[in-house]
Design a protein around this motif. Structure first.
Motif, PDB file in Angstrom:
ATOM      1  N   GLU A  99       0.732  -1.233   0.014  1.00  0.00           N
ATOM      2  CA  GLU A  99      -0.007   0.095  -0.213  1.00  0.00           C
ATOM      3  C   GLU A  99       0.711   1.273   0.115  1.00  0.00           C
ATOM      4  N   ILE A 100       2.079   1.220   0.443  1.00  0.00           N
ATOM      5  CA  ILE A 100       3.153   2.462   0.482  1.00  0.00           C
ATOM      6  C   ILE A 100       3.651   2.446  -0.821  1.00  0.00           C
ATOM      7  N   GLU A 101       3.835   1.136  -1.417  1.00  0.00           N
ATOM      8  CA  GLU A 101       4.836   1.352  -2.405  1.00  0.00           C
ATOM      9  C   GLU A 101       3.898   1.597  -3.802  1.00  0.00           C
ATOM     10  N   ALA A 102       2.923   1.119  -3.996  1.00  0.00           N
ATOM     11  CA  ALA A 102       2.171   1.214  -5.329  1.00  0.00           C
ATOM     12  C   ALA A 102       1.569   2.222  -5.314  1.00  0.00           C
ATOM     13  N   GLN A 103       2.091   3.249  -6.598  1.00  0.00           N
ATOM     14  CA  GLN A 103       1.562   4.572  -6.785  1.00  0.00           C
ATOM     15  C   GLN A 103       0.085   4.426  -7.196  1.00  0.00           C
ATOM     16  N   GLY A 104      -0.797   5.853  -7.198  1.00  0.00           N
ATOM     17  CA  GLY A 104      -1.985   5.691  -7.534  1.00  0.00           C
ATOM     18  C   GLY A 104      -3.009   6.243  -6.390  1.00  0.00           C
ATOM     19  N   GLU A 105      -4.351   6.505  -6.720  1.00  0.00           N
ATOM     20  CA  GLU A 105      -5.294   6.915  -5.837  1.00  0.00           C
ATOM     21  C   GLU A 105      -5.396   6.190  -4.687  1.00  0.00           C
ATOM     22  N   GLY A 106      -5.123   6.757  -3.205  1.00  0.00           N
ATOM     23  CA  GLY A 106      -5.382   5.780  -2.146  1.00  0.00           C
ATOM     24  C   GLY A 106      -3.982   5.290  -1.739  1.00  0.00           C
ATOM     25  N   GLN A 107      -2.874   5.664  -2.433  1.00  0.00           N
ATOM     26  CA  GLN A 107      -1.480   5.286  -1.895  1.00  0.00           C
ATOM     27  C   GLN A 107      -1.165   5.777  -0.444  1.00  0.00           C
ATOM     28  N   VAL A 108      -0.744   4.898   0.463  1.00  0.00           N
ATOM     29  CA  VAL A 108      -0.543   5.308   1.763  1.00  0.00           C
ATOM     30  C   VAL A 108       0.912   6.180   1.614  1.00  0.00           C
ATOM     31  N   ARG A 109       0.778   7.500   2.322  1.00  0.00           N
ATOM     32  CA  ARG A 109       1.777   8.530   2.321  1.00  0.00           C
ATOM     33  C   ARG A 109       2.106   8.671   3.711  1.00  0.00           C
ATOM     34  N   VAL A 110       1.072   8.377   4.817  1.00  0.00           N
ATOM     35  CA  VAL A 110       1.227   8.827   6.109  1.00  0.00           C
ATOM     36  C   VAL A 110       1.077   7.625   6.978  1.00  0.00           C
ATOM     37  N   ALA A 111       2.056   7.516   8.036  1.00  0.00           N
ATOM     38  CA  ALA A 111       1.366   6.275   8.905  1.00  0.00           C
ATOM     39  C   ALA A 111       1.531   6.950  10.416  1.00  0.00           C
ATOM     40  N   ILE A 112       0.513   6.196  11.033  1.00  0.00           N
ATOM     41  CA  ILE A 112       0.429   6.389  12.560  1.00  0.00           C
ATOM     42  C   ILE A 112       0.578   5.000  13.307  1.00  0.00           C
ATOM     43  N   THR A 113       1.716   4.960  14.186  1.00  0.00           N
ATOM     44  CA  THR A 113       1.836   3.783  14.787  1.00  0.00           C
ATOM     45  C   THR A 113       1.503   3.851  16.386  1.00  0.00           C
ATOM     46  N   VAL A 114       0.700   3.022  16.813  1.00  0.00           N
ATOM     47  CA  VAL A 114       0.565   3.211  18.354  1.00  0.00           C
ATOM     48  C   VAL A 114       1.018   1.822  18.936  1.00  0.00           C
ATOM     49  N   SER A 115       2.042   1.901  19.514  1.00  0.00           N
ATOM     50  CA  SER A 115       2.823   1.035  20.606  1.00  0.00           C
ATOM     51  C   SER A 115       2.986  -0.164  19.450  1.00  0.00           C
ATOM     52  N   GLY A 116       3.627  -0.011  18.655  1.00  0.00           N
ATOM     53  CA  GLY A 116       4.073  -1.247  17.415  1.00  0.00           C
ATOM     54  C   GLY A 116       5.425  -1.118  16.948  1.00  0.00           C
ATOM     55  N   ASN A 117       5.821  -2.114  16.661  1.00  0.00           N
ATOM     56  CA  ASN A 117       7.357  -2.264  16.061  1.00  0.00           C
ATOM     57  C   ASN A 117       7.242  -2.974  14.774  1.00  0.00           C
ATOM     58  N   PRO A 118       6.343  -2.619  13.816  1.00  0.00           N
ATOM     59  CA  PRO A 118       6.334  -3.618  12.662  1.00  0.00           C
ATOM     60  C   PRO A 118       7.479  -3.862  12.045  1.00  0.00           C
ATOM     61  N   VAL A 119       8.444  -3.184  11.942  1.00  0.00           N
ATOM     62  CA  VAL A 119       9.829  -3.371  11.150  1.00  0.00           C
ATOM     63  C   VAL A 119      10.423  -4.638  11.771  1.00  0.00           C
ATOM     64  N   VAL A 120      10.156  -4.868  12.811  1.00  0.00           N
ATOM     65  CA  VAL A 120      10.751  -5.858  13.611  1.00  0.00           C
ATOM     66  C   VAL A 120       9.534  -7.336  13.585  1.00  0.00           C
ATOM     67  N   SER A 121       8.440  -6.817  13.760  1.00  0.00           N
ATOM     68  CA  SER A 121       7.666  -7.743  14.062  1.00  0.00           C
ATOM     69  C   SER A 121       6.545  -8.474  12.873  1.00  0.00           C
ATOM     70  N   ASN A 122       6.722  -7.439  11.785  1.00  0.00           N
ATOM     71  CA  ASN A 122       5.908  -8.011  10.448  1.00  0.00           C
ATOM     72  C   ASN A 122       7.084  -8.623   9.353  1.00  0.00           C
ATOM     73  N   PRO A 123       6.175  -9.417   8.510  1.00  0.00           N
ATOM     74  CA  PRO A 123       7.118 -10.060   7.449  1.00  0.00           C
ATOM     75  C   PRO A 123       7.731  -9.118   6.740  1.00  0.00           C
ATOM     76  N   ASN A 124       8.802  -9.902   5.905  1.00  0.00           N
ATOM     77  CA  ASN A 124       9.403  -8.982   4.923  1.00  0.00           C
ATOM     78  C   ASN A 124      10.087  -7.605   5.603  1.00  0.00           C
ATOM     79  N   SER A 125      10.481  -7.678   6.566  1.00  0.00           N
ATOM     80  CA  SER A 125      11.008  -6.605   7.537  1.00  0.00           C
ATOM     81  C   SER A 125      11.766  -5.479   6.516  1.00  0.00           C
ATOM     82  N   GLN A 126      12.752  -6.015   5.869  1.00  0.00           N
ATOM     83  CA  GLN A 126      13.609  -4.802   5.269  1.00  0.00           C
ATOM     84  C   GLN A 126      12.783  -4.145   4.102  1.00  0.00           C
TER      85      GLN A 126
END
Ligand SMILES: Nc1nc2c(c(=O)[nH]1)N[C@H]1C(S)=C(S)[C@@H](COP(=O)(O)OP(=O)(O)OC[C@H]3O[C@@H](n4cnc5c(=O)[nH]c(N)nc54)[C@H](O)[C@@H]3O)O[C@H]1N2
Ligand SMILES: Nc1nc2c(c(=O)[nH]1)N[C@H]1C(S)=C(S)[C@@H](COP(=O)(O)OP(=O)(O)OC[C@H]3O[C@@H](n4cnc5c(=O)[nH]c(N)nc54)[C@H](O)[C@@H]3O)O[C@H]1N2
Ligand code: SF4
Ligand SMILES: [Mo]
Length: 745
Positions: free
Chosen positions: A381-408
């Protein structure tokens, strides 16, 4: 002067009550509260280290803003932080639309009172379809299975461990994790008590864990094949005429005949190859569960975060049902939480049922479940351009860079955003990408109530811990931060006053609907109820919990003030039968043969029948937990991480010889998503063909501020997890059973 205060430990699902010796704000000593009605003095090393967490010098205590040009942080006060967010976020929303904002809610959101009550408010205010959480790297399959079977995602049958005669545990290691989707402080002690009273417990796990070592029997299983094993048990129960849900269930059950046919191909012989379990063993376990006076099957992370997470969770209940153990003492029962919930409000016995896919994700077309998109698809959702592309993130007590798949990949994607806000206590692998980090108040300065975990507990218990200390000048409650963000994205500005207005408005809405429906507040005057909930100007999460308690199933005697005067908790008794009132399916039955599950068994699961685990050439990667660690964020506490390295690649001796791996030597582990290099630990506690790396590590990236964690960095196992491998029914990532190649470096 030192004082003693009691509070529930917010670190894991066991909800132990802690007795804290505090001097001012310093926690001098933490020990288990022996008088607690539920945890009875139990504590683990993490709870004991709570003081170290509170006083960790790397912990963020002031909001901070990152200068994107120089990549440096400056501390600011809360007003400036929110003014900055207000200056940057709404214009982006305006330009790119609501879906351009992604919200990710991490695991501590389920343990802290602010996010538990107000994340909903934030989500409603953002009005984006891009809602993500740790649920889709965790328990979502269990909730979806409950949705189909019982009509509500929190209707999770809980193994009645204190009364059962037989417990079958799949993919859980409560001696390390202290239990999950089964709140049971001192889980280990309860398992030992089960054996001491002549009962039996059996562990199905690719690893001979501490739990397996304490069990009557350990049965290794090839990763990702538990659904097959459970369906073979069902097959045996039908074949031997042992399938008998019991009169207490039969009247409210649909689909039994269809399931009899569905499981026919899944004989113990047919699943033996893929599971790596002899047919006689499966047959014997089926007979043991059936013969036990009472029995329960319990499955956890090793069953949910697999390709068949939902179907496996469903199959767990299938066995509980077929053996007559659903909704009866010693079996698998439904909790009745004091704060009420989806399965205890209204008339009961029937409802709207569960459906997924009211919305689909933009890029991959994944179906939403319970309002969430799969966490694995956030990078898409962040990478693919077009209408509705994610450009802003709000994280609430999460560490997805470590806890989610394909971290890099996620790491790079977050770095490319236009704006990011993180509510967190550390500048870690995820939050270093934020423009603004907002820290919460001290643990001691917030109240605590476990809204979700109490509804998953093995007893009905209500427990509220009031704040132990007041707020300091530059300290701001997390709930206010969440509401303030909600105000900003709603275009209401960033002033602190708006928080009060919004808070009143949301509560008033709830009171309005409570007085308008059947129940304890029916017909009451809204203003007078509001006044009752707000003594001495009280506001915030406590008022909501108070309202829920007052309208909950235990009546008016349970208020937040009453609970505040009971520091050791209030025991509301053992789990009691709740059928049929607990059901919220459209048919008013337990829908055993929900179409998506039946289709999954026929279309996908049956394909596994031809596989032979022993013939597989690649290795399967699984995870594990350690008692002294907690997901990704407790590695900055020296007393917990010191000692022998915990982030190792466990390999069976036979595999090590075959692959030329040496103990303590470095191996390269390669998957379709990426590769890591990690020290090998040769151990016969893991079955051949399987390797294990714990998740939550890999703290040596640039830009974080966790000095101890950096010294004990470990590697990030989610570099190996693929973001395109999901359980399609729940959108949950496959984090166990990942095909990998392992070679010496
Ligand atoms: N490979 C693999 N991956 C997994 C798992 C697995 O078994 N294997 N398990 C999965 C599971 S079950 C889960 S739950 C997820 C967890 O995934 P996440 O929730 O994304 O990650 P956590 O490591 O729990 O990160 C918690 C964050 O909250 C912050 N924090 C702690 N306390 C507070 C607080 O009071 N307020 C605020 N604002 N922030 C706070 C911490 O600093 C940290 O940044 O990981 C999942 N990932
Ligand atoms: N100390 C500590 N406690 C924790 C946490 C922590 O990080 N550390 N995290 C908390 C969180 S967020 C959660 S969700 C819970 C999780 O609680 P548990 O589910 O009890 O977690 P684990 O200890 O990871 O146990 C999962 C087990 O599944 C096994 N397994 C892996 N794949 C398979 C499979 O395909 N089939 C079967 N049958 N078994 C398999 C693994 O070998 C492992 O022993 O723990 C919570 N408690
Ligand atoms: S078992 Fe969980 S709740 Fe209990 S003290 Fe340890 S971390 Fe805290
Ligand atoms: Mo979790």
């Amino acid at each position: 002067m030192a004082r003693t205060v009691f509070r529930i430990c917010p670190l894991c699902e066991a909800t132990c009550n802690l007795e804290l010796r505090i001097e001012g704000r310093k926690i001098e000593l933490a020990r288990g509260d022996r008088d607690d009605v539920f945890s009875r003095g139990f504590i683990c090393p993490k709870g004991s280290a709570l003081g170290h967490l509170e006083s960790d010098p790397d912990r963020i205590v002031s909001p901070r803003i990152r200068d994107r040009k120089t990549n440096t942080w400056r501390d600011v006060d809360y007003d400036e932080a929110f003014a900055y967010i207000d200056a940057h976020l709404p214009p982006l929303l305006e330009a790119n639309g609501r879906d351009s904002v992604a919200v990710y809610m991490g695991n501590p959101s389920a343990h802290n009172i602010g996010p538990q009550v107000y994340n909903k408010v934030l989500i409603r205010a953002v009005k984006t379809r891009n809602i993500f959480s740790a649920s889709t790297v965790d328990q979502m399959p269990r909730q979806v299975a409950s949705g189909y079977l019982f009509g509500s995602g929190l209707s999770v049958p809980i193994a009645d461990i204190d009364h059962t005669d037989y417990l079958l545990i799949l993919g859980a290691n409560p001696f390390a994790s202290n239990g999950s989707l089964m709140t049971a402080p001192d889980f280990p002690g309860r398992l030992r008590a089960l054996r001491a009273r002549g009962g039996k417990f059996v562990v199905i796990d690719p690893r001979r864990t501490k739990t397996a070592e304490e069990a009557n029997e350990w049965i290794p299983i090839a990763p990702g094949t538990d659904a097959l094993f459970l369906l073979a048990i069902a097959n045996v129960l039908f074949a031997y005429g042992l399938a008998d849900p019991g009169v207490h269930v039969m009247g409210f059950l649909s689909g039994l005949d269809e399931i009899r046919e569905l499981v026919a191909p899944f004989t113990p012989e047919a699943v033996s190859g893929p599971c790596g379990i002899e047919a006689e063993v499966t047959r014997r376990i089926a007979q043991e569960i059936s013969a036990a006076p009472s029995a329960a099957v319990y499955g956890r992370i090793g069953t949910t975060t697999t390709e068949f997470g939902t179907t496996t969770s469903w199959a767990v209940d299938l066995i509980n049902i077929l053996t007559g153990n659903l909704d009866r003492r010693g079996g698998a029962m439904f909790n009745l939480p004091a704060v009420g919930g989806g399965n205890s409000s209204g008339a009961g016995g029937k409802g709207r049922g569960f459906k997924s896919g009211r919305r689909t994700s933009r890029v991959k077309g994944h179906k939403e479940v319970f309002g969430e998109m799969p966490a694995a698809t956030l990078p898409d959702e962040i990478e693919a351009q077009g209408e509705g592309q994610v450009r802003v993130a709000i994280t609430v007590s999460g560490n997805p860079v470590v806890s989610n798949p394909n971290s890099q990949r996620l790491d790079k994607a977050l770095a490319s955003l236009d704006f990011m806000v993180s509510l967190d206590i550390y500048c870690n692998e995820t939050t270093r990408h934020a423009d603004v980090i907002i820290p919460p108040e001290s643990l001691l300065a917030r109240g605590h109530y476990d809204l979700a975990l109490r509804s998953l507990a093995i007893r009905n218990v209500a427990h509220y811990s009031p704040p132990a200390v007041g707020l300091e000048p530059n300290e701001y409650p997390e709930w206010r931060s969440i509401v303030r963000l909600a105000a900003i994205v709603s275009g209401l500005g960033h002033s602190d006053d708006v928080v009060d207005q919004l808070d009143d408005m949301v509560l008033r809405d709830l009171v309005n609907s409570a007085v308008g429906r059947e129940g304890r507040l029916a017909g009451r005057d809204v203003d007078s109820v509001m006044a009752e909930l707000s003594p001495n100007g009280r506001r915030g999460p406590e008022r909501f919990i108070d309202l829920m308690l007052r309208t909950g199933p235990y009546g008016d005697q349970l208020t937040i003030d009453k609970l505040a005067s009971e520091p050791h908790g209030v025991d509301l008794g053992p789990l009691e039968p709740r059928l049929p009132g607990v059901l919220r399916t459209a048919s008013g039955t337990i829908e055993l043969a929900a179409e998506p599950i039946v289709a999954d068994v026929k279309d996908r699961l049956s394909k596994l029948l031809d596989a032979d685990a022993s013939a597989a050439t690649e290795m399967k990667l699984i995870g594990r937990r350690d008692l002294r660690s907690n997901n990704s964020w407790m590695h900055n506490i020296r007393v917990l991480v010191k000692g022998k390295p915990r982030c190792t690649l466990q390999v069976n001796p036979a595999d090590a010889t075959r692959l030329g791996l040496g103990d303590g030597k470095i191996a390269k582990v390669q998957s379709a998503a990426g590769s890591v290099e990690i020290a090998v630990e040769i151990t016969d506690t893991i079955m051949s063909g399987v390797v294990s790396i714990p998740h939550g590590w890999g703290h040596d990236v640039e830009g974080t501020e966790m000095s101890v964690a950096r010294d004990f960095a470990g590697v990030n196992s989610n570099i190996l997890a693929r973001s395109d491998l999901l359980d399609p029914l729940s959108g949950t990532s496959v984090l166990n059973g990942i095909p990998v190649e392992v070679a010496p470096v």
